[in-house]
Design an enzyme around this catalytic site. Sequence first.
Site, PDB file in Angstrom:
ATOM      1  N   ASN A  13       0.894  -1.167   0.000  1.00  0.00           N
ATOM      2  CA  ASN A  13       0.000   0.000   0.000  1.00  0.00           C
ATOM      3  C   ASN A  13       0.925   1.208   0.000  1.00  0.00           C
ATOM      4  O   ASN A  13       1.516   1.540   1.028  1.00  0.00           O
ATOM      5  CB  ASN A  13      -0.896  -0.020   1.239  1.00  0.00           C
ATOM      6  CG  ASN A  13      -1.682   1.281   1.370  1.00  0.00           C
ATOM      7  OD1 ASN A  13      -1.716   2.100   0.446  1.00  0.00           O
ATOM      8  ND2 ASN A  13      -2.308   1.481   2.527  1.00  0.00           N
ATOM      9  N   TRP A  14       1.043   1.811  -1.159  1.00  0.00           N
ATOM     10  CA  TRP A  14       2.015   2.904  -1.294  1.00  0.00           C
ATOM     11  C   TRP A  14       1.528   4.211  -0.657  1.00  0.00           C
ATOM     12  O   TRP A  14       2.295   5.156  -0.533  1.00  0.00           O
ATOM     13  CB  TRP A  14       2.327   3.130  -2.782  1.00  0.00           C
ATOM     14  CG  TRP A  14       3.137   2.038  -3.412  1.00  0.00           C
ATOM     15  CD1 TRP A  14       3.399   0.788  -2.892  1.00  0.00           C
ATOM     16  CD2 TRP A  14       3.813   2.095  -4.674  1.00  0.00           C
ATOM     17  NE1 TRP A  14       4.177   0.075  -3.769  1.00  0.00           N
ATOM     18  CE2 TRP A  14       4.452   0.847  -4.868  1.00  0.00           C
ATOM     19  CE3 TRP A  14       3.926   3.074  -5.666  1.00  0.00           C
ATOM     20  CZ2 TRP A  14       5.204   0.564  -6.005  1.00  0.00           C
ATOM     21  CZ3 TRP A  14       4.671   2.787  -6.802  1.00  0.00           C
ATOM     22  CH2 TRP A  14       5.306   1.549  -6.963  1.00  0.00           C
ATOM     23  N   LYS A  15       0.237   4.270  -0.308  1.00  0.00           N
ATOM     24  CA  LYS A  15      -0.334   5.474   0.313  1.00  0.00           C
ATOM     25  C   LYS A  15      -0.082   6.687  -0.601  1.00  0.00           C
ATOM     26  O   LYS A  15      -0.160   6.556  -1.806  1.00  0.00           O
ATOM     27  CB  LYS A  15       0.228   5.651   1.721  1.00  0.00           C
ATOM     28  CG  LYS A  15       0.064   4.355   2.539  1.00  0.00           C
ATOM     29  CD  LYS A  15       0.340   4.517   4.001  1.00  0.00           C
ATOM     30  CE  LYS A  15       0.125   3.170   4.696  1.00  0.00           C
ATOM     31  NZ  LYS A  15       0.211   3.248   6.144  1.00  0.00           N
ATOM     32  N   HIS A  98      -9.300   1.606   4.659  1.00  0.00           N
ATOM     33  CA  HIS A  98      -8.020   1.753   5.358  1.00  0.00           C
ATOM     34  C   HIS A  98      -8.201   2.691   6.557  1.00  0.00           C
ATOM     35  O   HIS A  98      -8.971   3.659   6.491  1.00  0.00           O
ATOM     36  CB  HIS A  98      -6.944   2.300   4.416  1.00  0.00           C
ATOM     37  CG  HIS A  98      -5.587   2.187   5.018  1.00  0.00           C
ATOM     38  ND1 HIS A  98      -5.098   3.125   5.893  1.00  0.00           N
ATOM     39  CD2 HIS A  98      -4.636   1.223   4.916  1.00  0.00           C
ATOM     40  CE1 HIS A  98      -3.892   2.734   6.301  1.00  0.00           C
ATOM     41  NE2 HIS A  98      -3.593   1.592   5.727  1.00  0.00           N
ATOM     42  N   GLU A 100      -6.465   5.002   7.640  1.00  0.00           N
ATOM     43  CA  GLU A 100      -6.192   6.418   7.356  1.00  0.00           C
ATOM     44  C   GLU A 100      -7.403   7.084   6.713  1.00  0.00           C
ATOM     45  O   GLU A 100      -7.664   8.274   6.940  1.00  0.00           O
ATOM     46  CB  GLU A 100      -4.931   6.537   6.490  1.00  0.00           C
ATOM     47  CG  GLU A 100      -3.684   6.261   7.337  1.00  0.00           C
ATOM     48  CD  GLU A 100      -2.543   5.592   6.605  1.00  0.00           C
ATOM     49  OE1 GLU A 100      -2.508   5.632   5.360  1.00  0.00           O
ATOM     50  OE2 GLU A 100      -1.675   5.001   7.284  1.00  0.00           O
ATOM     51  N   GLU A 170      -5.350  -4.670  10.401  1.00  0.00           N
ATOM     52  CA  GLU A 170      -4.330  -3.642  10.598  1.00  0.00           C
ATOM     53  C   GLU A 170      -4.593  -2.896  11.914  1.00  0.00           C
ATOM     54  O   GLU A 170      -5.392  -1.944  11.939  1.00  0.00           O
ATOM     55  CB  GLU A 170      -4.361  -2.641   9.441  1.00  0.00           C
ATOM     56  CG  GLU A 170      -4.049  -3.261   8.102  1.00  0.00           C
ATOM     57  CD  GLU A 170      -3.357  -2.275   7.162  1.00  0.00           C
ATOM     58  OE1 GLU A 170      -2.341  -2.661   6.579  1.00  0.00           O
ATOM     59  OE2 GLU A 170      -3.816  -1.128   7.034  1.00  0.00           O
ATOM     60  N   GLY A 176       2.723   2.467  10.679  1.00  0.00           N
ATOM     61  CA  GLY A 176       3.688   3.550  10.507  1.00  0.00           C
ATOM     62  C   GLY A 176       4.377   3.961  11.794  1.00  0.00           C
ATOM     63  O   GLY A 176       5.031   4.993  11.851  1.00  0.00           O
ATOM     64  N   SER A 216       3.512  -2.071  10.189  1.00  0.00           N
ATOM     65  CA  SER A 216       4.961  -2.171  10.379  1.00  0.00           C
ATOM     66  C   SER A 216       5.502  -3.564  10.066  1.00  0.00           C
ATOM     67  O   SER A 216       6.475  -3.999  10.674  1.00  0.00           O
ATOM     68  CB  SER A 216       5.359  -1.734  11.793  1.00  0.00           C
ATOM     69  OG  SER A 216       4.969  -0.389  12.010  1.00  0.00           O
ATOM     70  N   GLY A 237       3.008  -1.099   4.201  1.00  0.00           N
ATOM     71  CA  GLY A 237       3.151   0.318   3.897  1.00  0.00           C
ATOM     72  C   GLY A 237       4.604   0.659   3.610  1.00  0.00           C
ATOM     73  O   GLY A 237       5.120   0.413   2.521  1.00  0.00           O
ATOM     74  N   GLY A 238       5.276   1.197   4.609  1.00  0.00           N
ATOM     75  CA  GLY A 238       6.642   1.703   4.447  1.00  0.00           C
ATOM     76  C   GLY A 238       7.587   0.755   3.723  1.00  0.00           C
ATOM     77  O   GLY A 238       8.310   1.171   2.797  1.00  0.00           O
TER      78      GLY A 238
HETATM   79  P1  13P Z   1       3.207   0.451   7.595  1.00  0.00           P
HETATM   80  O1  13P Z   1       3.691  -0.884   7.042  1.00  0.00           O
HETATM   81  O2  13P Z   1       3.948   1.609   7.084  1.00  0.00           O
HETATM   82  O3  13P Z   1       3.055   0.390   9.077  1.00  0.00           O
HETATM   83  O4  13P Z   1       1.706   0.619   7.017  1.00  0.00           O
HETATM   84  C1  13P Z   1       0.825  -0.420   7.119  1.00  0.00           C
HETATM   85  C2  13P Z   1      -0.393  -0.080   6.360  1.00  0.00           C
HETATM   86  O5  13P Z   1      -1.126   0.821   6.707  1.00  0.00           O
HETATM   87  C3  13P Z   1      -0.676  -0.840   5.140  1.00  0.00           C
HETATM   88  O6  13P Z   1      -1.944  -0.561   4.659  1.00  0.00           O
END
Ligand code: 13P
Length: 256
Positions: A13-15, A98, A100, A170, A176, A216, A237-238
């Site tokens: 998930n590149w956000k 998600h 966010e 999640e 994050g 994470s 994510g990251g």
């Molecule tokens: P991180 O891996 O950066 O914690 O993000 C997880 C995430 O929100 C994937 O959708």
Amino acid sequence: MNKQLRTAIIAGNWKMNKTPSQTKELLEQIAPLTKDAKCEVIACVPFVDLQTALDATKDTNIKIGAENCHWEESGAFTGEISAVMLKEMGIKYVIIGHSERRQYFGETDLTVNKRIRAALNNGLKVILCVGELKEQREQNITAEIVSMQTKIALMGISEAEMKNIIIAYEPVWAIGTGLTATADQAQEVCKIIRDVIASMYNQDIANATTIQYGGSMNDKNADELLSKEDVDGGLIGGASLIAEKFAAIVKAADNN
Ligand code: 13P
């Protein structure tokens, strides 16, 4: 072991990261590293990067997903993108709900449900995100929260449609933050979600549903998380923004 019945899926998930040119570059780095993957590999990218991503992965095993879609097919919804639009582009996956979106953009369980309906109506596979806040875990209501999110999100979704639903657990406190749920915590909640699906549908559907962990997840902790019976993949994510780390997580999925 039922784990073998399910497709392992590692999705990035590149956000709100990467421009179109950066998207091309990163996918060209990832593709050779994941070309022999046994698991499914997906990159969910910003809307403006979708076409570039489709082009860059044309001859690869990487599938491309969007990060959201609206519930209406068209209309006066400035700034939104519909599932019809994604379908016409050739997009196959979409993340819905998600945390966010829930935290910053007023997404609710009911709007999550509406978006899922629209995505399924247009032949998209959905990665549905659920997860508790830190305060909710501290109050010992994780099971209730995640069960309720799952039940409302899946209202009106038929047994046949469940093959197009992937669920990502999640925990919001792990996103994050560098804090990861322990493998046992991830297993416990993924199992709770599977039991909810069994109660809403049946055990066969529950056993066939891919449930990912996200929060994470990285090249260091993926192996232990993915070794758990009910953790069938990851939403990353990251670490999905660094080709070698993402590829290492794909390898970890293949080894479990
Ligand atoms: P991180 O891996 O950066 O914690 O993000 C997880 C995430 O929100 C994937 O959708």
